[in-house]
Structures are given as C-alpha cells and as structure tokens.
Enzyme design. Structure first.
Site, PDB file in Angstrom:
ATOM      1  N   ASN A 103     -11.859  -3.258   0.060  1.00  0.00           N
ATOM      2  CA  ASN A 103     -10.709  -3.530   0.929  1.00  0.00           C
ATOM      3  C   ASN A 103     -11.174  -4.090   2.260  1.00  0.00           C
ATOM      4  OD1 ASN A 103      -8.144  -3.460   2.237  1.00  0.00           O
ATOM      5  ND2 ASN A 103      -8.672  -1.464   3.074  1.00  0.00           N
ATOM      6  N   GLU A 104     -11.370  -3.206   3.215  1.00  0.00           N
ATOM      7  CA  GLU A 104     -11.653  -3.675   4.578  1.00  0.00           C
ATOM      8  C   GLU A 104     -13.067  -3.235   4.951  1.00  0.00           C
ATOM      9  OE1 GLU A 104      -9.586  -1.781   8.002  1.00  0.00           O
ATOM     10  OE2 GLU A 104      -8.447  -3.655   8.045  1.00  0.00           O
TER      11      GLU A 104
ATOM     12  N   CYS B 287      -6.501   1.058   2.759  1.00  0.00           N
ATOM     13  CA  CYS B 287      -7.510   2.123   2.801  1.00  0.00           C
ATOM     14  C   CYS B 287      -7.424   3.068   1.611  1.00  0.00           C
ATOM     15  CB  CYS B 287      -7.378   2.908   4.102  1.00  0.00           C
ATOM     16  SG  CYS B 287      -7.895   1.947   5.534  1.00  0.00           S
TER      17      CYS B 287
ATOM     18  N   GLU C 112       0.866  -1.187   0.000  1.00  0.00           N
ATOM     19  CA  GLU C 112       0.000   0.000   0.000  1.00  0.00           C
ATOM     20  C   GLU C 112       0.894   1.226   0.000  1.00  0.00           C
ATOM     21  OE1 GLU C 112      -2.749   0.459   3.304  1.00  0.00           O
ATOM     22  OE2 GLU C 112      -3.790   2.046   2.203  1.00  0.00           O
TER      23      GLU C 112
HETATM   24  O1  AHR Z   1      -2.216  -1.662   6.823  1.00  0.00           O
HETATM   25  C1  AHR Z   1      -2.711  -0.416   7.250  1.00  0.00           C
HETATM   26  C2  AHR Z   1      -4.206  -0.313   7.116  1.00  0.00           C
HETATM   27  O2  AHR Z   1      -4.837  -1.195   8.000  1.00  0.00           O
HETATM   28  C3  AHR Z   1      -4.780  -0.693   5.782  1.00  0.00           C
HETATM   29  O3  AHR Z   1      -4.750   0.353   4.885  1.00  0.00           O
HETATM   30  C4  AHR Z   1      -6.202  -1.043   6.105  1.00  0.00           C
HETATM   31  O4  AHR Z   1      -6.734  -1.993   5.221  1.00  0.00           O
HETATM   32  C5  AHR Z   1      -6.145  -1.503   7.542  1.00  0.00           C
HETATM   33  O5  AHR Z   1      -7.053  -0.829   8.315  1.00  0.00           O
END
Ligand code: AHR
Length: 652
Positions: A369-370, A238, A46
């Site tokens: 993603n999350e 993120c 990332e």
């Molecule tokens: O790895 C850091 C962050 O942690 C990532 O961007 C996100 O997916 C998670 O909350």
C-alpha cells in the site's frame, strides 16, 4: 438535471458581450494529443470510517457471530428482562475457526431477551422488508420472537420462529418496518421455558444492491455507480498492511460462506485516540469476490492491493524476511488466477464455484500500500521478478510512500523506475494551497518512466488527519484545479482517486471523506461532485490549452484543461477560477469550423468554507444549463471561486 436555455440564464452565470478585459483560453481543438485512460478517474475503497462493516456491507447486526474479543459487545439484555435472562457466550471447540463461539440464551423463570444495537443503531424504513436469519438449536419447547424496536420502545417490525431445530440449522424470517427509524435495535425474545443456542444472527434489508441476499447497501453503491468510476482500488489503505503482519488483509480468507470467514480486528479500531471505535472489526462479508463483482457492476477496472510482506510502517513496520516472502508472492499469483484464470485452473474453479465462471479481466495489481524505504524496494523487486515473468499482462503498481515530495518519495521514485514498475502510486493529503500551487506538477515529469497513479489525495482544510478537517468548497475547488493538471498530463497520469471514500457520521476515524452516510442516508460532498464532473466529462484525447492575457491573480489561480470526446464529437473544457474574484475568459476553439449548442455546468460558492451537510445537502452542487456560443470564439464569465465544465459539439 433539467437544462434551460443559456440566454435565459445569463444573469446567473454571467454570459458577457465581450466588453470586459478577458483572459484568453486557446484550445487547439484540431490537435488532439495523448489518449486519456478510460479508467482515469476512479475510486479508492477502504474499510475505514465504518466503510464496509457498518457501511457498504448491508449487514445490520454487529458482532453477529459473537466472535468479537469482548464476546457480547453490541449485545445487551433489556433492563426489564435482566432478572429472567441468562446470556452467555460459549465455545464450541469442534466448530470451524471462523465460528467457534455462540450465544446460549436461557430463560430463568420467565421469558429471556437480548438486543443488538446494530452499527450505531439499525436503519429501518417503513414498508421495507428485512430478512432475518440465525443458526439455532434447542432442546426446549421454545420459540424465538424477532422484533425491531425503536428508541421509544415501540415495536416497528416483528416475526416469529416456532418449531426450532434440535441440531444446528439455519432459520429465516422476514420483518416489515412499520416506521422509518434510523436508530432501531433488534430484539430476540425466547418464548417459553428453557434455552436455545444462537449463532450468526443476521439482518439484511431486502433492498440491497441488485437485490442480492446478504449484499451491499443499495444507496451507497448507487452513489458509486452515479460517479461513473474508471476503476476501484480495494481493499485499502493501511488495512492491507495491518498493524502487525498477522493482522494483515488476506484475500483468501474473505471467500466462501460468510459464516466461515474469520473475523479480524480493523486496523482503524485502535489507530486514533481522538476517535476510538472499539467495536470496529472486519467480518469480510464484503470480501474479494464481492469486490470484483462490485467492479463489474459499476463498470470499474479492479485494482486490488496486496500486502507485500510489510506491516503498516506507521505501526510496527514488521517485515516478512526476504526468504519467507514466497507465500505473499503466491497469494498474488493465485489472485491473478482467481480473477482471470480458466475454470479448469485451481483458483479459476473457485471463482466459478462462487457463481462467476467468466474471468473478471483484472489488468492491474498493487504491490504493497503506502510503503517506503529500501525494505520496500527489496520486496517489490521480488514480486516484480516473479509476476513479470509469469504475468507480463498485469500492470504492477508500486508505492511511493505517504507524501508526494519528501525524502521517502525521492528515494522510491528512481528505484521504481530502475525496477521498471508500470505505475507509481502517489499519495497526498495536504492543505488546499498545496493543490493550488502544484497544478503544474506533472508538466515536467519524465515521459518515459513509469506512469503515475494519484492513488490517494484530498485537500485538508486544517491539517492532515486532524478531526477538525471539513469537506469545504475551497478544498474541492483546489482539487479541481489540481485535476486540470492531471488531465492536461494524461499521458503521464493514468489514474487518480480521492481518499478516503466513505464515512459513517457516527463512527468515523478520518476526515475529510468523499461520501458521508448515516443509517438511512447518503451525502455527496462538494468534493464528490467535483470528482464526478471529471469522471463524467473525461473525454478521450487531451487538447492543448494555452492561457494568455492573465491578471496577476489569474496568473496564479486560473486553471484550464480540455479534452475531445471521440464518441460524441464534443470538446470538453474545464475552467477553475480560484482567484476569489469574478473573471472573464475568451475561449478560442482553434481549428473548429462549426460549433453546436452544448452545455455549461458550474459549481460555485462565495464562501470557501461552504460544505454540503445532511441538513443542507445542496449547498454547492453542479448546475447545468444549455449553452450556445455564436462562434468558435466566445466569452464565458467565471464566477469567483468556481469550477466550470463546457461541453460543445464541434466540426473540425
Ligand atoms: O486514506 C486513509 C489512509 O491514508 C490510508 O489507509 C493510507 O494508505 C493513508 O495513510
């Protein structure tokens, strides 16, 4: 690493003569079980912590196109030229959206100069060549002097551009560093009276990865290549989601000439008050084509993650209405075509035009993603309906939220099972104790549902996302323990990656991280070495392991897994002793007729807080020795708080 005879080193790792009471580790070497996914141990990339801009993307000039909202951020007029320099950013409304702004540099009376500070300095190596380029126009009789300047003021690299064009044109020059300096600046001096307009000011080391002009930092990619990753998940994280939907990552905007790629606020710019990085933007110089190319270079399966119509739920959580999801789904379809389509297809042709007619053979795609909540499930369902109908060959990865066991997680998993997601991405940032306590988590997972991708995990020495976290040995050891559990359950856990990957020592937002860098160096953490040992000693088939005769401490904190490498005919055994005391294990490779000399690799420290640093990069690193047990049943001493990997050729 050089190997020595194990007998000579028995004092170091403590080979024993079978007199101490020993834990038994019985491995059914003749009963190979599930296949370990060749892509099991991978990397999660990332653009956080200056991971891409200021990191992997080797551009050395920050705000090179003057598109930052504070248009001269990163640029300053040297004090001794303040009286004679006029520097202003102007707007060219006719230019492409990617490059509306340019710098007008004007000499008032004498020479004018401006400096770029780089990404917390510019790393220069004596003897190395640096390639400078600029789009420039002038109607004055001026030349441009280009210099690398050390903090002392010494000029440590120089070039000159004379005969500048009247209309916008790219000009190039190369500079050779005369001194090694991590924090140099780039100085541009207008020689003569008049003015010049400058845009896309760029400086790259000649020595990029594979010597690609405008490419990636060679030492950072080398660390990824050394890892032997099974896959690369990109571009986040993120940043895929963005704080709002108009700040999300859009892969199509990251293709083509870098000067035309529009700048975007990096979501981590404003995220943490404890680590402000107001100068953090995404230039997309490392874009989707480059990610696919990187995957190919390092032998990793590409795993792109796309926005699913949801902005980051830690921020606005903005939703694209369900009846407006079509462009998001189309982006996914086009991405599959871009990666895999024939050169006669619209997006396959674009890939070919970028220099890669052969498909990238993408097999995996992350939807969101999350994310969490019913809104995610609604959106995942829409994506799955279309993608499964058109591309059943692509395995879809669904999200299970930010925690491995909270209410969001418990809501999402059954829903994703119902929707027949191929793979569920689990995330876990927790204390080392969590990883030690949960190494058996997957022993009881449903064997018939979606597979697991442990897509983000890292032990946090203090607490999740606090700036005090460190990459301690205890954290790495606890991850090793947990990884034995993933390996034992490789039929369910198909992939795993530590997160985040990179961090710039001067510009990070999140710690711990797998690899730390400064402008000239790369530091591999203890966690990196643990991960790499798993990746480099993966094996192809899981071998059943039974632990017995354990002390109460060992009952809780001794871990083992084993695999068989079909290519080399070796049994691989991983043993984690997190009891805090020395243990002895009698390893019994049952079903083995003959055993051949192999190796033992150990990582160990008596100090749970030990960490690799730039001053002491080898505090806790693997040591490999040759190892020749006399028979298929042998003893191994497991030092206190150690991770041991055995590789032994066998005949069965
Ligand atoms: O790895 C850091 C962050 O942690 C990532 O961007 C996100 O997916 C998670 O909350």
């Amino acid at each position: 690493m050089k190997t020595q005879r194990f007998v000579a080193a028995s004092a170091l790792f403590g080979a024993t003569l079978l007199s101490l009471p020993a834990a038994t580790v019985t491995i059914s070497a003749d009963k190979p079980g599930a296949q370990v996914n060749p892509a099991m141990w991978g990397l999660f990339f990332e653009d956080i912590n200056f991971g891409a801009d200021g990191g992997l993307y080797a551009e050395l000039v920050k705000n090179r196109s003057f598109e930052f909202p504070q248009s001269l951020m990163g640029w300053s007029v040297p004090g001794d030229r303040a009286g004679t320099t006029r520097a202003a950013v102007e707007t060219d409304a006719s230019a492409s959206v990617g490059g509306r702004h340019f710098l007008r540099l004007e000499a008032a009376g004498s020479t004018a100069a401006i400096e770029n500070e780089g990404f917390r300095g510019i790393g220069v190596v004596a003897g190395d060549t640096y390639d400078f380029s600029v789009s420039i126009r002038t109607s004055s009789p001026v030349a441009l002097r280009v210099e690398l300047v050390a903090p002392s003021g010494a000029v440590i690299g120089t070039a000159r551009l004379a005969q500048l064009p009247k209309q916008w044109a790219k000009q190039t020059a190369s500079l050779v560093g005369t001194l090694t300096e991590p924090r140099a600046h780039l100085r541009l001096t207008l020689e003569g009276q008049g003015s010049a307009d400058l845009d896309h000011v760029s400086l790259f080391p000649r020595k990029t990865w594979k010597h690609r002009p405008g490419g990636l930092r060679a030492d950072m990619v080398q660390a990824l290549d050394d890892f032997g990753p099974g896959f690369l998940r990109f571009p986040g994280g993120c940043i895929v989601e963005g704080a709002k939907l108009d700040l999300r990552y859009e892969w199509k905007k990251t293709l083509g000439p870098v000067d035309d790629r529009p700048l975007l606020l990096n979501r981590w710019n404003v995220e943490f008050k404890h680590r402000p990085t107001p100068d953090y933007f995404q230039s997309f110089g490392l874009g989707f084509f480059e990610y696919f190319q990187l995957c190919e270079d390092i032998g990793a399966e590409p795993l792109p993650i796309l926005n699913c119509g949801m902005a980051c739920q830690f921020n606005s959580g903005e939703l694209a209405p369900l009846d407006k999801l079509e462009p998001y789904i189309q982006d996914a379809l086009d991405l599959i075509e871009f990666a895999n389509g024939p050169v006669t297809s619209t997006w396959g042709a674009k890939r070919a035009a970028l220099g890669h007619p052969a498909p990238f053979d993408m097999k995996l795609l992350g939807v969101g993603n999350e994310q969490w909540g019913p809104q995610y499930i609604e959106r995942f369902a829409r994506f799955a309906e279309v993608l499964k109908a058109k591309h059943p060959e692509i395995a879809l990865v669904g999200a299970s939220g930010p925690s491995p066991d909270d209410e969001r997680f418990k809501f999402l998993w059954p829903k994703l099972r119902e929707l027949r997601a191929d793979i569920v991405d689990e995330h876990c940032y927790a204390k080392p104790e969590w990883f030690l306590d949960n190494a058996h988590r997957y022993d009881t997972y449903d064997r018939n549902g979606p597979k697991v991708f442990m897509g983000e995990y890292a032990a946090q020495s203090q607490a999740t996302a606090t700036p005090d976290n460190r990459n301690t040995w205890l954290c790495a050891l606890s991850e090793a323990a947990y990884m034995t559990g993933m390996e034992r359950n490789a039929d369910v856990v198909r992939m795993a990656s530590y997160a985040p990957l990179f961090s710039n020592v001067d510009a990070w937002q999140w710690t711990p991280d797998l690899i730390w860098v400064d402008n000239l160096r790369v530091l591999k953490t203890t966690n990196y070495h643990v991960q790499r040992l798993f990746a480099r000693n993966r094996g192809d088939r899981v071998l059943p392991v039974k632990l017995g005769d354990l002390t109460p401490d060992e009952e809780k904190r001794l871990y083992a897994s084993s695999t068989y490498d079909e290519g080399s005919g070796e049994v691989i055994v991983k043993l984690v002793n997190a009891t805090g005391k020395k243990s002895t294990a009698t390893v019994d490779l049952s079903g083995v007729r003959q055993i051949y000399p192999g190796t033992i690799t150990v990582m160990q420290s008596n100090n749970p807080d030990a960490a690799n640093t730039f001053d002491a990069p080898n505090s806790v690193v693997p040591q490999t020795l040759s190892f020749s047990p006399a028979s298929q049943k042998f003893d191994v001493t497991l030092p206190a708080d150690s991770f041991t990997v055995l590789r032994l050729g066998v005949s069965r």
